[in-house]
Design a protein around this motif. Structure first.
Motif, PDB file in Angstrom:
ATOM      1  N   THR A 158      84.838 -18.496 -49.924  1.00  0.00           N
ATOM      2  CA  THR A 158      86.262 -17.729 -50.252  1.00  0.00           C
ATOM      3  C   THR A 158      87.134 -18.527 -51.156  1.00  0.00           C
ATOM      4  OG1 THR A 158      87.119 -18.654 -47.874  1.00  0.00           O
ATOM      5  CG2 THR A 158      86.150 -16.595 -48.161  1.00  0.00           C
ATOM      6  N   GLN A 159      86.323 -20.520 -50.804  1.00  0.00           N
ATOM      7  CA  GLN A 159      87.086 -21.294 -51.377  1.00  0.00           C
ATOM      8  C   GLN A 159      87.282 -21.065 -53.690  1.00  0.00           C
ATOM      9  OE1 GLN A 159      85.191 -25.063 -51.435  1.00  0.00           O
ATOM     10  NE2 GLN A 159      85.007 -24.613 -48.799  1.00  0.00           N
ATOM     11  N   PRO A 160      87.827 -21.293 -53.901  1.00  0.00           N
ATOM     12  CA  PRO A 160      87.757 -21.108 -55.310  1.00  0.00           C
ATOM     13  C   PRO A 160      87.063 -21.922 -56.132  1.00  0.00           C
ATOM     14  CG  PRO A 160      90.001 -22.606 -54.765  1.00  0.00           C
ATOM     15  CD  PRO A 160      89.424 -21.668 -53.223  1.00  0.00           C
ATOM     16  N   ASN A 161      85.888 -20.937 -56.908  1.00  0.00           N
ATOM     17  CA  ASN A 161      85.130 -22.604 -57.884  1.00  0.00           C
ATOM     18  C   ASN A 161      86.257 -22.875 -58.511  1.00  0.00           C
ATOM     19  OD1 ASN A 161      82.873 -23.267 -59.689  1.00  0.00           O
ATOM     20  ND2 ASN A 161      82.493 -21.585 -60.223  1.00  0.00           N
ATOM     21  N   LEU A 162      86.283 -25.091 -58.355  1.00  0.00           N
ATOM     22  CA  LEU A 162      86.482 -26.041 -58.756  1.00  0.00           C
ATOM     23  C   LEU A 162      85.216 -26.307 -59.764  1.00  0.00           C
ATOM     24  CD1 LEU A 162      89.676 -27.195 -57.123  1.00  0.00           C
ATOM     25  CD2 LEU A 162      89.777 -25.304 -58.572  1.00  0.00           C
ATOM     26  N   ARG A 163      84.502 -26.015 -60.332  1.00  0.00           N
ATOM     27  CA  ARG A 163      82.959 -26.887 -61.268  1.00  0.00           C
ATOM     28  C   ARG A 163      82.637 -25.853 -61.461  1.00  0.00           C
ATOM     29  NH1 ARG A 163      81.514 -30.863 -57.377  1.00  0.00           N
ATOM     30  NH2 ARG A 163      79.200 -29.671 -57.808  1.00  0.00           N
ATOM     31  N   GLN A 164      84.016 -24.585 -62.400  1.00  0.00           N
ATOM     32  CA  GLN A 164      83.235 -24.184 -63.132  1.00  0.00           C
ATOM     33  C   GLN A 164      82.216 -24.254 -63.730  1.00  0.00           C
ATOM     34  OE1 GLN A 164      85.731 -21.671 -64.097  1.00  0.00           O
ATOM     35  NE2 GLN A 164      86.104 -20.269 -62.049  1.00  0.00           N
ATOM     36  N   VAL A 165      81.902 -25.109 -65.034  1.00  0.00           N
ATOM     37  CA  VAL A 165      81.652 -25.356 -65.939  1.00  0.00           C
ATOM     38  C   VAL A 165      81.719 -27.996 -66.200  1.00  0.00           C
ATOM     39  CG1 VAL A 165      81.862 -26.492 -68.486  1.00  0.00           C
ATOM     40  CG2 VAL A 165      83.257 -24.761 -67.467  1.00  0.00           C
ATOM     41  N   HIS A 166      80.260 -28.526 -65.620  1.00  0.00           N
ATOM     42  CA  HIS A 166      80.238 -29.345 -65.409  1.00  0.00           C
ATOM     43  C   HIS A 166      80.053 -30.387 -66.593  1.00  0.00           C
ATOM     44  CE1 HIS A 166      77.421 -33.116 -64.029  1.00  0.00           C
ATOM     45  NE2 HIS A 166      79.087 -33.343 -64.555  1.00  0.00           N
ATOM     46  N   LEU A 167      81.045 -31.310 -67.361  1.00  0.00           N
ATOM     47  CA  LEU A 167      80.902 -31.861 -68.313  1.00  0.00           C
ATOM     48  C   LEU A 167      80.423 -33.678 -68.003  1.00  0.00           C
ATOM     49  CD1 LEU A 167      83.554 -29.860 -68.643  1.00  0.00           C
ATOM     50  CD2 LEU A 167      83.695 -30.848 -71.207  1.00  0.00           C
ATOM     51  N   ILE A 168      80.291 -34.236 -69.091  1.00  0.00           N
ATOM     52  CA  ILE A 168      79.504 -35.586 -69.001  1.00  0.00           C
ATOM     53  C   ILE A 168      79.188 -36.064 -70.249  1.00  0.00           C
ATOM     54  CG2 ILE A 168      77.348 -37.183 -68.739  1.00  0.00           C
ATOM     55  CD1 ILE A 168      76.638 -36.223 -66.366  1.00  0.00           C
ATOM     56  N   HIS A 169      80.246 -37.001 -70.344  1.00  0.00           N
ATOM     57  CA  HIS A 169      80.072 -38.171 -71.346  1.00  0.00           C
ATOM     58  C   HIS A 169      79.171 -38.921 -71.968  1.00  0.00           C
ATOM     59  CE1 HIS A 169      81.017 -40.600 -68.434  1.00  0.00           C
ATOM     60  NE2 HIS A 169      80.996 -41.734 -69.196  1.00  0.00           N
ATOM     61  N   ARG A 170      78.095 -38.894 -72.851  1.00  0.00           N
ATOM     62  CA  ARG A 170      77.098 -39.254 -73.838  1.00  0.00           C
ATOM     63  C   ARG A 170      77.224 -40.218 -73.058  1.00  0.00           C
ATOM     64  NH1 ARG A 170      74.686 -41.845 -76.051  1.00  0.00           N
ATOM     65  NH2 ARG A 170      76.934 -42.919 -77.442  1.00  0.00           N
ATOM     66  N   GLU A 171      77.469 -41.271 -73.583  1.00  0.00           N
ATOM     67  CA  GLU A 171      78.457 -42.670 -73.616  1.00  0.00           C
ATOM     68  C   GLU A 171      77.358 -43.147 -72.141  1.00  0.00           C
ATOM     69  OE1 GLU A 171      81.149 -41.577 -76.903  1.00  0.00           O
ATOM     70  OE2 GLU A 171      80.339 -40.940 -74.390  1.00  0.00           O
ATOM     71  N   LEU A 172      77.633 -42.304 -71.163  1.00  0.00           N
ATOM     72  CA  LEU A 172      76.697 -42.823 -69.682  1.00  0.00           C
ATOM     73  C   LEU A 172      75.669 -42.724 -69.816  1.00  0.00           C
ATOM     74  CD1 LEU A 172      77.257 -43.076 -66.726  1.00  0.00           C
ATOM     75  CD2 LEU A 172      76.718 -40.831 -66.927  1.00  0.00           C
ATOM     76  N   PHE A 173      74.951 -42.240 -71.050  1.00  0.00           N
ATOM     77  CA  PHE A 173      72.946 -42.734 -70.894  1.00  0.00           C
ATOM     78  C   PHE A 173      73.451 -43.949 -71.512  1.00  0.00           C
ATOM     79  CE2 PHE A 173      73.457 -37.833 -72.021  1.00  0.00           C
ATOM     80  CZ  PHE A 173      73.429 -37.275 -71.345  1.00  0.00           C
ATOM     81  N   ASP A 174      74.070 -44.575 -72.411  1.00  0.00           N
ATOM     82  CA  ASP A 174      73.394 -46.301 -72.664  1.00  0.00           C
ATOM     83  C   ASP A 174      74.206 -46.710 -71.801  1.00  0.00           C
ATOM     84  OD1 ASP A 174      73.371 -44.436 -75.386  1.00  0.00           O
ATOM     85  OD2 ASP A 174      75.525 -45.007 -75.623  1.00  0.00           O
TER      86      ASP A 174
END
Length: 178
Positions: free
Chosen positions: A54-70
């Motif tokens: 029943t918890q609210p979904n605070l994780r509807q969209v996950h975003l990652i910065h492309r710079e992490l891949f570097d």
């Protein structure tokens, strides 16, 4: 100065670690990415559903910065770390909670917190968890695996879309895991 933009979008209708890239995704207000396994007003992450569905979904969209891949020592491409939106030119991890991101012409999301990566990331690439979660010189945990958000206004998001940042007007609080 780099203009913030969407590099890639991804979704998957099953609970798998990696999400395949798409030409576009549709965000639905209050629910998330249409057709994604994490779509819903209440939690969809399997371990969280087992604890309290029943918890609210605070994780509807996950975003990652492309710079992490570097920064990491692994051959990673957009969507492989489970993100829905890969960004470029924006310090996602430095944003305060409540920051609003306008993605493209219509979609708007509110940043709720940090992604707290689990051992699945090491199943994808051994040793990757230590690269995206560590400690600073004061012993504080540092998480680099992106941010989570809820959808305020729906719309289509596609690679190349601009990202506009609206910081909260009130006193800000740093991001914590959600």
């Amino acid at each position: 100065m780099t203009t913030a933009r969407v590099v890639s979008v991804s979704s998957d209708d099953e609970h798998r670690f990696t999400k395949p890239p798409r030409e576009a995704i549709t965000l639905i207000a209050g629910l998330g990415v249409e057709g994604d396994a994490h779509f819903g007003a209440t939690v969809q992450h399997l371990s969280r559903v087992r604890r309290d569905p029943t918890q609210p979904n605070l994780r509807q969209v996950h975003l990652i910065h492309r710079e992490l891949f570097d920064e990491i020592d692994a051959d990673v491409t957009p969507g492989q770390l489970g993100e829905n939106v890969t960004t470029e030119g924006i310090d996602l991890l430095g944003l305060p909670r409540g920051t609003v991101l306008r993605l493209g012409a219509d979609a708007t999301v509110e940043v709720t917190g940090l992604r707290n990566p689990c051992l699945q990331i090491d199943r994808f690439e051994p040793g990757l968890l230590k690269q995206v979660v560590g400690t600073d010189h004061e012993g504080h945990t540092i998480r680099k695996a992106g941010v989570m958000a809820v959808v305020l206004a729906g719309g289509v998001v596609k690679p190349g879309d601009a990202i506009a940042v609206e910081l909260p007007q009130a006193i800000t609080e740093p991001l914590s895991p959600v």
